[in-house]
Design a protein around this motif. Structure first.
Motif, PDB file in Angstrom:
ATOM      1  N   GLU A 354       2.714  14.979  14.815  1.00 35.27           N
ATOM      2  CA  GLU A 354       2.534  13.879  13.860  1.00 35.27           C
ATOM      3  C   GLU A 354       3.054  12.566  14.454  1.00 35.27           C
ATOM      4  N   GLU A 355       2.548  12.213  15.615  1.00 30.40           N
ATOM      5  CA  GLU A 355       3.024  11.046  16.355  1.00 30.40           C
ATOM      6  C   GLU A 355       3.093   9.783  15.499  1.00 30.40           C
ATOM      7  N   ALA A 356       2.055   9.517  14.719  1.00 30.86           N
ATOM      8  CA  ALA A 356       1.901   8.196  14.107  1.00 30.86           C
ATOM      9  C   ALA A 356       2.676   8.016  12.810  1.00 30.86           C
ATOM     10  N   VAL A 357       3.261   9.074  12.258  1.00 33.68           N
ATOM     11  CA  VAL A 357       4.033   8.918  11.009  1.00 33.68           C
ATOM     12  C   VAL A 357       5.089   7.831  11.182  1.00 33.68           C
ATOM     13  N   LEU A 358       5.807   7.854  12.285  1.00 34.08           N
ATOM     14  CA  LEU A 358       6.866   6.877  12.543  1.00 34.08           C
ATOM     15  C   LEU A 358       6.317   5.452  12.504  1.00 34.08           C
ATOM     16  N   TYR A 359       5.199   5.223  13.169  1.00 34.36           N
ATOM     17  CA  TYR A 359       4.653   3.870  13.263  1.00 34.36           C
ATOM     18  C   TYR A 359       4.064   3.384  11.947  1.00 34.36           C
ATOM     19  N   ILE A 360       3.349   4.260  11.258  1.00 30.31           N
ATOM     20  CA  ILE A 360       2.699   3.845  10.006  1.00 30.31           C
ATOM     21  C   ILE A 360       3.735   3.502   8.948  1.00 30.31           C
ATOM     22  N   TYR A 361       4.766   4.333   8.818  1.00 34.35           N
ATOM     23  CA  TYR A 361       5.763   4.084   7.781  1.00 34.35           C
ATOM     24  C   TYR A 361       6.711   2.953   8.149  1.00 34.35           C
ATOM     25  N   GLU A 362       6.882   2.687   9.439  1.00 34.17           N
ATOM     26  CA  GLU A 362       7.636   1.488   9.831  1.00 34.17           C
ATOM     27  C   GLU A 362       6.854   0.222   9.490  1.00 34.17           C
ATOM     28  N   ALA A 363       5.537   0.280   9.702  1.00 35.18           N
ATOM     29  CA  ALA A 363       4.706  -0.914   9.486  1.00 35.18           C
ATOM     30  C   ALA A 363       4.397  -1.164   8.018  1.00 35.18           C
ATOM     31  N   PHE A 364       4.299  -0.091   7.231  1.00 30.81           N
ATOM     32  CA  PHE A 364       3.895  -0.212   5.822  1.00 30.81           C
ATOM     33  C   PHE A 364       4.950   0.480   4.965  1.00 30.81           C
ATOM     34  N   GLU A 391     -16.278   9.896   8.965  1.00 25.76           N
ATOM     35  CA  GLU A 391     -15.933  11.127   9.674  1.00 25.76           C
ATOM     36  C   GLU A 391     -14.717  11.802   9.049  1.00 25.76           C
ATOM     37  N   TYR A 392     -13.709  11.020   8.685  1.00 25.80           N
ATOM     38  CA  TYR A 392     -12.460  11.591   8.176  1.00 25.80           C
ATOM     39  C   TYR A 392     -12.483  11.785   6.657  1.00 25.80           C
ATOM     40  N   ASN A 393     -13.310  11.011   5.952  1.00 29.90           N
ATOM     41  CA  ASN A 393     -13.549  11.192   4.520  1.00 29.90           C
ATOM     42  C   ASN A 393     -12.249  11.391   3.740  1.00 29.90           C
ATOM     43  N   PRO A 394     -11.414  10.361   3.642  1.00 33.72           N
ATOM     44  CA  PRO A 394     -10.112  10.539   2.985  1.00 33.72           C
ATOM     45  C   PRO A 394     -10.258  10.900   1.511  1.00 33.72           C
ATOM     46  N   PRO A 395      -9.525  11.878   1.030  1.00 31.96           N
ATOM     47  CA  PRO A 395      -9.553  12.224  -0.401  1.00 31.96           C
ATOM     48  C   PRO A 395      -8.841  11.147  -1.212  1.00 31.96           C
ATOM     49  N   LYS A 396      -9.127  11.104  -2.509  1.00 31.44           N
ATOM     50  CA  LYS A 396      -8.460  10.145  -3.377  1.00 31.44           C
ATOM     51  C   LYS A 396      -6.957  10.427  -3.391  1.00 31.44           C
ATOM     52  N   ALA A 397      -6.187   9.354  -3.348  1.00 27.04           N
ATOM     53  CA  ALA A 397      -4.730   9.512  -3.314  1.00 27.04           C
ATOM     54  C   ALA A 397      -4.075   8.261  -3.871  1.00 27.04           C
ATOM     55  N   SER A 398      -2.827   8.394  -4.282  1.00 30.68           N
ATOM     56  CA  SER A 398      -2.064   7.234  -4.759  1.00 30.68           C
ATOM     57  C   SER A 398      -1.424   6.490  -3.587  1.00 30.68           C
ATOM     58  N   ASP A 399      -1.368   7.132  -2.436  1.00 29.47           N
ATOM     59  CA  ASP A 399      -0.773   6.528  -1.236  1.00 29.47           C
ATOM     60  C   ASP A 399      -1.543   7.047  -0.022  1.00 29.47           C
ATOM     61  N   TYR A 400      -2.160   6.148   0.725  1.00 30.15           N
ATOM     62  CA  TYR A 400      -2.999   6.548   1.858  1.00 30.15           C
ATOM     63  C   TYR A 400      -2.247   6.524   3.195  1.00 30.15           C
ATOM     64  N   HIS A 406      -2.190  10.670   9.911  1.00 27.88           N
ATOM     65  CA  HIS A 406      -2.982  11.716  10.569  1.00 27.88           C
ATOM     66  C   HIS A 406      -4.105  11.101  11.395  1.00 27.88           C
ATOM     67  N   PHE A 407      -4.799  10.151  10.810  1.00 28.41           N
ATOM     68  CA  PHE A 407      -5.915   9.471  11.468  1.00 28.41           C
ATOM     69  C   PHE A 407      -5.440   8.792  12.758  1.00 28.41           C
ATOM     70  N   ALA A 408      -4.334   8.038  12.677  1.00 30.82           N
ATOM     71  CA  ALA A 408      -3.843   7.290  13.832  1.00 30.82           C
ATOM     72  C   ALA A 408      -3.282   8.211  14.913  1.00 30.82           C
ATOM     73  N   THR A 409      -2.723   9.361  14.516  1.00 29.82           N
ATOM     74  CA  THR A 409      -2.258  10.322  15.517  1.00 29.82           C
ATOM     75  C   THR A 409      -3.426  10.773  16.387  1.00 29.82           C
ATOM     76  N   ASP A 410      -4.555  11.080  15.761  1.00 26.09           N
ATOM     77  CA  ASP A 410      -5.747  11.465  16.532  1.00 26.09           C
ATOM     78  C   ASP A 410      -6.233  10.316  17.406  1.00 26.09           C
ATOM     79  N   TRP A 411      -6.363   9.144  16.800  1.00 27.56           N
ATOM     80  CA  TRP A 411      -6.994   7.996  17.453  1.00 27.56           C
ATOM     81  C   TRP A 411      -6.147   7.440  18.600  1.00 27.56           C
ATOM     82  N   VAL A 412      -4.836   7.287  18.375  1.00 25.43           N
ATOM     83  CA  VAL A 412      -3.980   6.595  19.335  1.00 25.43           C
ATOM     84  C   VAL A 412      -3.375   7.557  20.359  1.00 25.43           C
TER      85      VAL A 412
END
Length: 567
Positions: A354-364, A391-400, A406-412
């Motif tokens: 889960e590489e990108a969890v750190l970056y996403i939650y630091e930024a947002f 392609e990733y088709n995110p499900p409805k959520a209160s927090d994306y 997950h998306f950024a871990t794959d991409w980056v």
């Protein structure tokens, strides 16, 4: 070990082995004769440690923003104190009052920083103390930290356990960071041309070639090893012709390949911002060299808020670093791998889950709405945002944010890493191995200041297992975690000795109550069905074609190639 008597070493080693060292006075620290004079280190249960060895002249004054000059002074007849680390390179934070939960600041009490920071450390395993004629493989570690933070003298990178368990000589080093290591002001003779931190890394490897035999190391068997910016550094070292004879194989942890390096023009824009912030004219090197380091760090932080190229907003996550200059870095590293323009050397590469969890939650810092997610996708992926969302088709959520992590871990991280290793194979490098680290560390204090990484496998989660340094900090692994750590030591140690993580070396040591990994870790290729070592609990496993569907998508879109960004 020229000036340490063999009998004294044997006596000390014997005392350590029977656990009585704490009950008696230890002998004087080990002393090494080097070309610069004698240096006295300190004994540890695992071997010997030598801290704060200079490899370059201080890059200060007129040498600020100049290539490193090899250290060439003698300190004889004095004996150099090798028990004290050199200063960390200048960086934001890491002051003496900072609570250093992850132990990434300098290990001395005052957390010393200085522009005079070209120092390295050597960790010698116990076996060298018992046989001074040994010449063991060398592991040279480059730390991470966005090219802005960190030091080779941080406790989290203490190499004594890694050295002893892999039976290698471990070197950890500093290199200039941020504005001091990567400022570009132009292409004139006196301009700052950037890539000074990378040149410092190369100077470290030259030092190893010239000096490591004094510490029991073999200069013809050097493995470069790094994480995050440190492993991005290694990808750069693999693509330049400046390091062909300086190392022989590589281990790269968590390279963010989708974050491209700046072009010279982009870096000059940032350099002009720095000059303006300290009231200097663009390219006025005399003025810039006259400015105090503290002022330059403030300017560095201000410049970091702006994007030099609006089509490359990912640079916000790595504002400083190597510049594509056609020399040290000929082209983007992803493109070098794609075109076969890399040194043909064995390597191990991989990511945490889960590489990108750190970056996403630091930024947002707040929950993310769907509207915000759509805006981010458009800003970062431009015309390819809609197809990626489909392609990733995110499900409805209160927090994306979980979805975006997950998306950024794959991409980056994960998919460009797969792309890079596959291109290496296509271009003739057969000795390559891929892994994913998939375990949530049980030691909660590691993420004390970043609660969003609790219960996730965040970027950097594997570092405590590589070095096993929690054991030096009155922390402990679970039995299953010790198995992971020793499995990694087993495979990485084999690789350092033999160029193959499976080819057992009788010199690689693991603790007596933990079995060596029985797993064969196949080379990464189509014939082997693209195997991936999954370092996990309760036992590591081999996974075939890990994350195939999503990485096939990214390969088709080729979004991580510099030639395709923004299309």
């Amino acid at each position: 070990m020229a000036t340490t008597t063999f009998s004294k070493l044997v006596v000390f080693a014997a005392l350590v082995f029977v656990g009585q060292a704490a009950l008696i006075t230890k002998p004087e620290g080990p002393t090494i004769r080097t070309r610069h004079g004698d240096v006295r280190g300190m004994y540890a249960e695992e071997g010997a440690i030598f801290l704060g060895l200079p490899f370059g002249n201080p890059p200060v004054g007129e040498l600020r923003w100049k290539p490193p000059r090899a250290y060439n002074k003698s300190w004889a007849p004095e004996v150099r104190d090798g028990t004290v680390p050199g200063p960390a390179c200048r960086q934001p934070g890491c002051g003496p009052n900072k609570i250093d939960y992850r132990h990434t600041c300098n290990r001395d009490k005052n957390r010393t920083q200085s522009e005079d920071c070209l120092y390295l450390n050597v960790f010698v395993p116990r076996s060298v103390l018992l046989n001074s004629s040994l010449r063991l493989p060398v592991i040279c570690w480059f730390h991470g930290g966005h090219y802005m933070y960190g030091t080779g003298s941080a406790m989290v990178y203490d190499g004594r356990i890694l050295a002893n368990k892999t039976n290698t000589v471990v070197v950890t080093t500093n290199y200039r960071l941020g504005v001091f290591g990567y400022l570009v002001t132009g292409e004139g003779e006196d301009d700052a041309r950037g890539n000074y931190g990378t040149l410092d890394q190369i100077e470290t490897l030259k030092w190893v070639q010239q000096n490591i035999a004094d510490f029991g190391g073999a200069k013809d068997k050097v493995t470069v090893f790094g994480q995050s910016a440190g492993s991005d550094s290694i990808s750069v070292l693999l693509t330049t012709d400046k390091t062909t004879d300086l190392f022989h194989q590589a281990i790269m942890l968590s390279v963010p390949f989708s974050i491209t390096h700046k072009t010279q023009l982009e870096a000059i824009r940032v350099g002009n911002d720095v000059a303006k912030s300290v009231n200097c004219s663009a390219g006025d090197m005399k003025c810039l060299r006259s400015k105090p380091a503290d002022d330059l760090i403030v300017a560095q932080n201000e410049a970091g808020k702006y994007i030099a190229n609006p089509f490359k907003p990912l640079e916000l996550f790595m504002q400083w670093g190597p510049t594509v200059d056609g020399d040290i870095l000929p082209r983007q590293t992803v493109d070098s791998f794609a075109n076969g323009k890399i040194q043909k050397k064995p390597f191990i590469i991989g990511n945490v889950r889960e590489e990108a969890v750190l970056y996403i939650y630091e930024a947002f810092s707040k929950p993310m709405s769907k509207l915000e997610l759509d805006g981010i996708m458009l800003a970062f992926l431009h015309g390819k945002g809609p197809v990626a969302l489909h392609e990733y088709n995110p499900p409805k959520a209160s927090d994306y944010r979980p979805f975006l992590s997950h998306f950024a871990t794959d991409w980056v991280f994960q998919c460009p890493t797969r792309n890079v290793i596959r291109n290496a194979v296509v271009n003739g490098e057969n000795d390559v191995w891929l892994y994913v680290f998939d375990h949530v560390v049980s030691i909660k204090s590691i993420w004390h200041h970043k609660a969003y990484c609790q219960d996730h496998v965040c970027h950097g989660e594997d570092i405590p297992f590589v070095f096993q340094t929690p054991l030096l900090l009155n922390l402990s692994f679970t039995r299953e975690e010790q198995v992971i750590a020793d499995t990694m030591a087993y495979h990485y140690g084999n690789f350092a000795h033999t160029g193959d993580p499976n080819k057992a070396s009788p010199n690689v040591y693991t603790t007596g109550n933990v079995l060596k990994s029985p797993l064969d870790w196949p080379r990464y290729n189509k014939r082997n069905l693209f195997p991936n070592m999954n370092f996990t609990t309760p036992q590591s496993v081999i996974v075939k074609d890990y994350n195939k569907e999503k990485c096939d998508f990214w390969d088709k879109e080729n979004i991580y190639s510099a030639r395709n960004k923004g299309k």
